[in-house]
Design a protein around this motif. Structure first.
Motif, PDB file in Angstrom:
ATOM      1  N   MET A   1       4.693  93.229  11.436  1.00 27.46           N
ATOM      2  CA  MET A   1       6.031  92.344  11.277  1.00 27.46           C
ATOM      3  C   MET A   1       6.673  92.551  12.689  1.00 27.46           C
ATOM      4  O   MET A   1       6.444  93.498  13.632  1.00 27.46           O
ATOM      5  CB  MET A   1       6.871  93.439  10.388  1.00 27.46           C
ATOM      6  CG  MET A   1       8.373  92.811  10.342  1.00 27.46           C
ATOM      7  SD  MET A   1       9.550  94.023   9.324  1.00 27.46           S
ATOM      8  CE  MET A   1       8.481  94.842   8.248  1.00 27.46           C
ATOM      9  N   MET A   2       7.427  91.471  12.957  1.00 28.63           N
ATOM     10  CA  MET A   2       8.160  91.429  14.191  1.00 28.63           C
ATOM     11  C   MET A   2       9.593  91.479  14.024  1.00 28.63           C
ATOM     12  O   MET A   2       9.886  90.761  13.042  1.00 28.63           O
ATOM     13  CB  MET A   2       7.758  90.071  14.892  1.00 28.63           C
ATOM     14  CG  MET A   2       8.455  89.657  15.878  1.00 28.63           C
ATOM     15  SD  MET A   2       7.984  90.225  17.422  1.00 28.63           S
ATOM     16  CE  MET A   2       6.247  89.693  17.410  1.00 28.63           C
ATOM     17  N   LEU A   3      10.356  91.979  14.751  1.00 26.25           N
ATOM     18  CA  LEU A   3      11.781  92.059  14.873  1.00 26.25           C
ATOM     19  C   LEU A   3      12.243  91.301  16.003  1.00 26.25           C
ATOM     20  O   LEU A   3      11.838  91.999  17.173  1.00 26.25           O
ATOM     21  CB  LEU A   3      12.476  93.415  15.073  1.00 26.25           C
ATOM     22  CG  LEU A   3      13.880  93.693  15.077  1.00 26.25           C
ATOM     23  CD1 LEU A   3      14.753  92.745  13.836  1.00 26.25           C
ATOM     24  CD2 LEU A   3      14.334  95.057  14.792  1.00 26.25           C
ATOM     25  N   PRO A  49       3.994  87.440   8.835  1.00 24.79           N
ATOM     26  CA  PRO A  49       2.916  86.058   8.136  1.00 24.79           C
ATOM     27  C   PRO A  49       3.055  85.937   6.608  1.00 24.79           C
ATOM     28  O   PRO A  49       3.013  87.020   6.014  1.00 24.79           O
ATOM     29  CB  PRO A  49       1.760  86.401   8.693  1.00 24.79           C
ATOM     30  CG  PRO A  49       1.769  87.371   9.732  1.00 24.79           C
ATOM     31  CD  PRO A  49       3.013  88.135   9.454  1.00 24.79           C
ATOM     32  N   GLY A  50       3.357  84.824   6.326  1.00 32.21           N
ATOM     33  CA  GLY A  50       3.479  84.577   4.745  1.00 32.21           C
ATOM     34  C   GLY A  50       4.689  84.922   4.034  1.00 32.21           C
ATOM     35  O   GLY A  50       4.643  84.894   2.680  1.00 32.21           O
ATOM     36  N   LYS A  51       5.552  85.450   4.973  1.00 30.98           N
ATOM     37  CA  LYS A  51       7.010  85.903   4.067  1.00 30.98           C
ATOM     38  C   LYS A  51       8.189  85.086   4.843  1.00 30.98           C
ATOM     39  O   LYS A  51       8.509  84.659   5.691  1.00 30.98           O
ATOM     40  CB  LYS A  51       7.068  87.333   4.422  1.00 30.98           C
ATOM     41  CG  LYS A  51       6.055  88.249   3.962  1.00 30.98           C
ATOM     42  CD  LYS A  51       6.432  89.850   3.944  1.00 30.98           C
ATOM     43  CE  LYS A  51       5.477  90.691   3.160  1.00 30.98           C
ATOM     44  NZ  LYS A  51       5.851  91.990   3.099  1.00 30.98           N
ATOM     45  N   VAL A  52       9.073  85.164   3.841  1.00 27.83           N
ATOM     46  CA  VAL A  52      10.403  84.726   4.155  1.00 27.83           C
ATOM     47  C   VAL A  52      11.036  85.269   5.308  1.00 27.83           C
ATOM     48  O   VAL A  52      10.634  86.656   5.528  1.00 27.83           O
ATOM     49  CB  VAL A  52      11.340  84.970   2.768  1.00 27.83           C
ATOM     50  CG1 VAL A  52      12.981  84.761   3.321  1.00 27.83           C
ATOM     51  CG2 VAL A  52      11.053  84.022   1.708  1.00 27.83           C
ATOM     52  N   SER A  77       7.358  93.994  -0.413  1.00 29.65           N
ATOM     53  CA  SER A  77       7.398  92.744  -0.903  1.00 29.65           C
ATOM     54  C   SER A  77       6.392  91.977  -0.769  1.00 29.65           C
ATOM     55  O   SER A  77       5.842  91.658   0.554  1.00 29.65           O
ATOM     56  CB  SER A  77       8.739  92.171  -0.693  1.00 29.65           C
ATOM     57  OG  SER A  77       8.826  90.739  -1.121  1.00 29.65           O
ATOM     58  N   SER A  78       5.763  91.063  -1.595  1.00 29.47           N
ATOM     59  CA  SER A  78       4.437  90.245  -1.300  1.00 29.47           C
ATOM     60  C   SER A  78       4.869  89.057  -0.729  1.00 29.47           C
ATOM     61  O   SER A  78       4.356  88.467   0.129  1.00 29.47           O
ATOM     62  CB  SER A  78       4.041  89.992  -2.627  1.00 29.47           C
ATOM     63  OG  SER A  78       4.663  89.084  -3.378  1.00 29.47           O
ATOM     64  N   ASP A  79       6.223  88.524  -0.843  1.00 26.42           N
ATOM     65  CA  ASP A  79       6.714  87.159  -0.059  1.00 26.42           C
ATOM     66  C   ASP A  79       7.922  87.418   0.599  1.00 26.42           C
ATOM     67  O   ASP A  79       8.381  86.474   1.384  1.00 26.42           O
ATOM     68  CB  ASP A  79       6.585  86.035  -1.109  1.00 26.42           C
ATOM     69  CG  ASP A  79       7.811  86.368  -2.385  1.00 26.42           C
ATOM     70  OD1 ASP A  79       8.345  87.459  -2.139  1.00 26.42           O
ATOM     71  OD2 ASP A  79       8.038  85.533  -3.076  1.00 26.42           O
ATOM     72  N   GLY A  80       8.257  88.788   0.849  1.00 30.37           N
ATOM     73  CA  GLY A  80       9.821  88.983   1.554  1.00 30.37           C
ATOM     74  C   GLY A  80      10.840  88.629   0.929  1.00 30.37           C
ATOM     75  O   GLY A  80      12.103  88.526   1.382  1.00 30.37           O
ATOM     76  N   THR A  81      10.952  88.155  -0.452  1.00 24.17           N
ATOM     77  CA  THR A  81      12.071  87.796  -1.074  1.00 24.17           C
ATOM     78  C   THR A  81      12.499  89.256  -2.190  1.00 24.17           C
ATOM     79  O   THR A  81      11.642  89.989  -2.414  1.00 24.17           O
ATOM     80  CB  THR A  81      11.937  86.729  -2.159  1.00 24.17           C
ATOM     81  OG1 THR A  81      10.955  87.043  -3.143  1.00 24.17           O
ATOM     82  CG2 THR A  81      11.537  85.544  -1.463  1.00 24.17           C
ATOM     83  N   PHE A  82      13.560  89.267  -2.350  1.00 24.46           N
ATOM     84  CA  PHE A  82      14.196  90.346  -3.364  1.00 24.46           C
ATOM     85  C   PHE A  82      15.038  89.998  -4.733  1.00 24.46           C
ATOM     86  O   PHE A  82      15.681  88.905  -4.691  1.00 24.46           O
ATOM     87  CB  PHE A  82      15.108  91.096  -2.407  1.00 24.46           C
ATOM     88  CG  PHE A  82      14.376  91.586  -1.285  1.00 24.46           C
ATOM     89  CD1 PHE A  82      13.611  92.796  -1.312  1.00 24.46           C
ATOM     90  CD2 PHE A  82      14.960  91.016   0.127  1.00 24.46           C
ATOM     91  CE1 PHE A  82      12.972  92.822   0.000  1.00 24.46           C
ATOM     92  CE2 PHE A  82      14.291  91.555   1.238  1.00 24.46           C
ATOM     93  CZ  PHE A  82      13.406  92.474   1.064  1.00 24.46           C
ATOM     94  N   PRO A 100      12.249  80.066   4.558  1.00 29.13           N
ATOM     95  CA  PRO A 100      11.140  80.111   3.919  1.00 29.13           C
ATOM     96  C   PRO A 100       9.889  80.390   4.701  1.00 29.13           C
ATOM     97  O   PRO A 100       9.867  79.899   5.799  1.00 29.13           O
ATOM     98  CB  PRO A 100      10.989  78.541   3.229  1.00 29.13           C
ATOM     99  CG  PRO A 100      12.477  78.226   3.278  1.00 29.13           C
ATOM    100  CD  PRO A 100      13.323  78.726   4.434  1.00 29.13           C
ATOM    101  N   ALA A 101       9.081  80.977   4.056  1.00 28.74           N
ATOM    102  CA  ALA A 101       7.565  81.378   4.835  1.00 28.74           C
ATOM    103  C   ALA A 101       6.988  79.830   5.350  1.00 28.74           C
ATOM    104  O   ALA A 101       7.048  78.939   4.792  1.00 28.74           O
ATOM    105  CB  ALA A 101       6.842  81.917   4.025  1.00 28.74           C
TER     106      ALA A 101
END
Length: 101
Positions: A1-3, A49-52, A77-82, A100-101
């Motif tokens: 993950m990148m910030l 990668p692959g996430k919102v 989270s599998s896709d970055g959504t809650f 969106p991813a």
């Protein structure tokens, strides 16, 4: 993950980036040039990668506890959504964009 931390508008942006590197060792923190969040500087963006992706503004060192909780939830989270924005804590009031991813 990148910030990504914008290092253009806020005079303390480089200091914040360094603080976040120390406070959030599980994340790769990178200073970047303008992210066009100038109206709500200090801007940060989370990407994986692959996430919102999420863009937040008006971030300070006081937001580190919320950032840490966000990271934990984001990684889980599998896709970055809650399902519920309250999981973001105080960051939900600082959200500028969800991309969106």
């Amino acid at each position: 993950m990148m910030l990504n931390v914008c290092t253009t508008c806020a005079p303390t942006s480089h200091t914040l980036a360094a603080h976040l590197r120390d406070a959030l060792p599980e994340v790769e923190v990178r200073g970047v040039d303008c992210m066009s969040g100038c109206a709500r500087a200090q801007t940060v963006a989370f990407r994986a990668p692959g996430k919102v992706a999420y863009l937040f503004g008006e971030i300070t060192e006081d937001d580190v506890p919320d950032l840490r909780r966000f990271i934990e939830s984001y990684v889980a989270s599998s896709d970055g959504t809650f399902a519920d924005a309250r999981i973001l804590g105080g960051l939900r009031h600082k959200a500028l964009a969800r991309i969106p991813a």
